[in-house]
Design a protein around this motif. Sequence first.
Motif, PDB file in Angstrom:
ATOM      1  N   ARG A   7      42.873  49.460  54.014  1.00  0.00           N
ATOM      2  CA  ARG A   7      43.589  48.727  53.953  1.00  0.00           C
ATOM      3  C   ARG A   7      44.352  49.551  55.207  1.00  0.00           C
ATOM      4  O   ARG A   7      45.642  49.303  55.950  1.00  0.00           O
ATOM      5  CB  ARG A   7      44.355  49.598  52.475  1.00  0.00           C
ATOM      6  N   SER A  11      46.736  47.303  57.781  1.00  0.00           N
ATOM      7  CA  SER A  11      48.343  47.751  57.355  1.00  0.00           C
ATOM      8  C   SER A  11      48.912  47.851  59.122  1.00  0.00           C
ATOM      9  O   SER A  11      49.296  47.362  59.458  1.00  0.00           O
ATOM     10  CB  SER A  11      48.393  48.880  56.411  1.00  0.00           C
ATOM     11  N   GLN A  20      53.312  49.169  52.224  1.00  0.00           N
ATOM     12  CA  GLN A  20      53.501  47.971  52.418  1.00  0.00           C
ATOM     13  C   GLN A  20      52.623  46.718  52.734  1.00  0.00           C
ATOM     14  O   GLN A  20      53.045  45.990  51.913  1.00  0.00           O
ATOM     15  CB  GLN A  20      54.699  47.815  54.510  1.00  0.00           C
ATOM     16  N   TYR A  21      51.244  46.899  53.016  1.00  0.00           N
ATOM     17  CA  TYR A  21      50.573  45.696  52.815  1.00  0.00           C
ATOM     18  C   TYR A  21      50.274  45.539  51.398  1.00  0.00           C
ATOM     19  O   TYR A  21      50.116  44.654  51.407  1.00  0.00           O
ATOM     20  CB  TYR A  21      48.762  47.154  53.535  1.00  0.00           C
ATOM     21  N   LEU A  90      49.297  37.970  57.551  1.00  0.00           N
ATOM     22  CA  LEU A  90      48.039  38.312  56.243  1.00  0.00           C
ATOM     23  C   LEU A  90      46.672  37.646  56.995  1.00  0.00           C
ATOM     24  O   LEU A  90      45.825  38.390  57.234  1.00  0.00           O
ATOM     25  CB  LEU A  90      48.213  38.262  55.124  1.00  0.00           C
TER      26      LEU A  90
END
Length: 91
Positions: A7, A11, A20-21, A90
């Motif tokens: 992650r 991110s 935030q991701y 994304l």
Amino acid sequence: VRMDAVRARFSAMIGVSPPQYAILMTVAQLEGISAGATVVAVAQHAHVSGAFVTAESGKLARLGLLAKRPNPADGRSVLLALTPKGRAALE
């Protein structure tokens, strides 16, 4: 631990923090279910406070990754949705 590292790398690739991701990913998931995601739904799904989602979603909106609009079903809540830029980040 590995998922946290993954992650963090994802991110960093799009220029946001890991939390935030997570918010962006949660909004993407919830958008698949409805026309937008409320702050409360995102907070519950991500296991964080509504105040945290409100603050971070404001930052994401300023980056052009999230759109915020009033919820027509409830004048007090806000719907979050990915912008085209957010969706592209994304992908």
